[in-house]
Motif scaffolding. Sequence first.
Motif, short mmCIF file in Angstrom:
data_model
loop_
_atom_site.label_atom_id
_atom_site.label_comp_id
_atom_site.label_asym_id
_atom_site.label_seq_id
_atom_site.Cartn_x
_atom_site.Cartn_y
_atom_site.Cartn_z
N ILE A 144 0.88 -1.19 0.00
CA ILE A 144 0.00 0.00 0.00
C ILE A 144 0.91 1.22 0.00
CG2 ILE A 144 -1.75 1.29 1.29
CD1 ILE A 144 -2.65 -1.38 2.49
N VAL A 145 0.77 2.05 -1.03
CA VAL A 145 1.67 3.19 -1.19
C VAL A 145 0.92 4.47 -0.83
CG1 VAL A 145 3.15 4.47 -2.79
CG2 VAL A 145 2.90 1.98 -3.03
N GLY A 146 1.52 5.25 0.07
CA GLY A 146 0.94 6.54 0.43
C GLY A 146 0.20 6.51 1.76
N GLU A 147 0.35 7.59 2.52
CA GLU A 147 -0.26 7.66 3.85
C GLU A 147 -1.78 7.62 3.79
OE1 GLU A 147 -0.25 10.47 7.87
OE2 GLU A 147 0.51 11.27 5.98
N GLU A 148 -2.37 8.28 2.80
CA GLU A 148 -3.83 8.34 2.72
C GLU A 148 -4.43 6.93 2.56
OE1 GLU A 148 -7.28 10.36 -0.12
OE2 GLU A 148 -5.23 11.14 -0.17
N LYS A 149 -3.83 6.13 1.70
CA LYS A 149 -4.32 4.77 1.50
C LYS A 149 -4.06 3.91 2.72
CE LYS A 149 -3.86 4.78 -3.54
NZ LYS A 149 -3.19 4.17 -4.72
N TYR A 150 -2.92 4.14 3.37
CA TYR A 150 -2.59 3.39 4.58
C TYR A 150 -3.64 3.65 5.66
CZ TYR A 150 -0.15 1.96 8.81
OH TYR A 150 0.17 1.36 10.01
N ILE A 151 -3.96 4.92 5.89
CA ILE A 151 -4.95 5.28 6.92
C ILE A 151 -6.32 4.71 6.56
CG2 ILE A 151 -6.17 7.19 8.00
CD1 ILE A 151 -3.32 6.78 9.04
N ALA A 152 -6.68 4.77 5.28
CA ALA A 152 -7.98 4.22 4.85
C ALA A 152 -8.05 2.72 5.13
CB ALA A 152 -8.18 4.48 3.36
N LYS A 153 -6.96 2.01 4.88
CA LYS A 153 -6.94 0.57 5.14
C LYS A 153 -6.98 0.30 6.64
CE LYS A 153 -6.60 -3.76 3.95
NZ LYS A 153 -7.71 -4.43 3.24
N ALA A 154 -6.28 1.11 7.44
CA ALA A 154 -6.31 0.96 8.89
C ALA A 154 -7.73 1.14 9.43
CB ALA A 154 -5.36 1.97 9.54
N LYS A 155 -8.43 2.13 8.94
CA LYS A 155 -9.81 2.36 9.37
C LYS A 155 -10.71 1.18 9.00
CE LYS A 155 -9.77 7.43 9.21
NZ LYS A 155 -10.36 8.64 8.57
N GLU A 156 -10.53 0.67 7.80
CA GLU A 156 -11.32 -0.48 7.34
C GLU A 156 -11.11 -1.68 8.25
OE1 GLU A 156 -10.87 -3.77 3.83
OE2 GLU A 156 -10.44 -1.69 3.29
N LEU A 157 -9.85 -1.95 8.60
CA LEU A 157 -9.54 -3.11 9.45
C LEU A 157 -10.11 -2.92 10.86
CD1 LEU A 157 -5.84 -3.77 8.38
CD2 LEU A 157 -7.86 -5.11 7.76
N ILE A 158 -9.92 -1.74 11.40
CA ILE A 158 -10.42 -1.46 12.75
C ILE A 158 -11.94 -1.60 12.81
CG2 ILE A 158 -10.69 0.37 14.48
CD1 ILE A 158 -7.84 1.32 13.56
N ASP A 159 -12.62 -1.08 11.78
CA ASP A 159 -14.08 -1.17 11.75
C ASP A 159 -14.56 -2.61 11.62
OD1 ASP A 159 -14.20 1.56 11.94
OD2 ASP A 159 -14.59 1.91 9.81
N GLY A 160 -13.73 -3.48 11.07
CA GLY A 160 -14.12 -4.87 10.89
C GLY A 160 -13.65 -5.81 12.00
#
Length: 321
Positions: A144-160
């Motif tokens: 995953i390249v870029g902070e924005e995508k990293y944070i989006a993926k982190a939010k997705e995982l936490i929500d799940g």
Amino acid sequence: MKWRIFDILALILKKVLTEIKISTIIVVWGITTMDNFCFLEKLGFSSNEAKVYGTLIKHKALNGYEISKLSGVARSLVYEVINRLIAKGAVVRIDGEPNFYKPIEYRELLRNIKEENEKNIAIAEHELQQLVIETADADYVMNIVGEEKYIAKAKELIDGAQAEISLSIWREPFELIRGNVENAILRGIKVYIFTFENIAVSGAKIYSYNIGDVSNLFPYRRTTVIIDGEECLVGEEGDRNICIYTRNHSVVSLATDEIVLNIFWNKLIEKENLLPHGCTGADFLQAISGLAERYDITNEMTKNFLVYNYQREKNANGKKR
């Protein structure tokens, strides 16, 4: 004499035209009677099977010779085709001299085909579902390249998350996912956080050094998100801003071990009161240097210990200047 010749020619022409007409009728009949069973092919019949079954439906009961003649299936093939239809349950044999064959009633045939298809579809659905589950559990590693995508993926995982979230994180990226973490806590998810900075979250178990001037302590900052002990997201700020996501057990275990060891280290330093309240980066380095000397951990052993080696090289370069 001339008129007789013309009469003969007229008779010949009439006969030719009649034969052409008959031939045309035969060809058209063949097209409309022998090739109009393609709808059966869509139900799983071969072309010859469709012709034989369709012919039997029209004529009720026939012997092999008659089936071949009326269906257009060669005699060398017709008995093989009949036997396949018997095996499918579409035709029954009436033993005799010769044997006769009759089709099962078309409604029964269609009902049997429908039931068989529904059974096969149910099996296929189950097997495909298993493949989807196996794919979801695949041990791939995704960049995953870029902070924005990293944070989006982190939010997705936490929500799940279903049971537990473990974080090794810095205050700045944490604030970007704080809302998701707090919502997870409200859902009853256990949250464990290790950090070098001061982070406060109600309902989470936090292990922190509360270092005030941590910005120059590391060459870069790593953030780790572990969800339910099964998947992890690991990334670093700065030039190395390429993160990875995986369910690979080895990588998840390594990431988990790093957080656990950091917590052990933190609790040891806390228990021995090696750091003052509101400590600095220099205080932290002095504490781990003292522990290394106490337990005979040499420079050679710590050369790959990121913070320790980075600070040692920085100090050495400073002295050279």
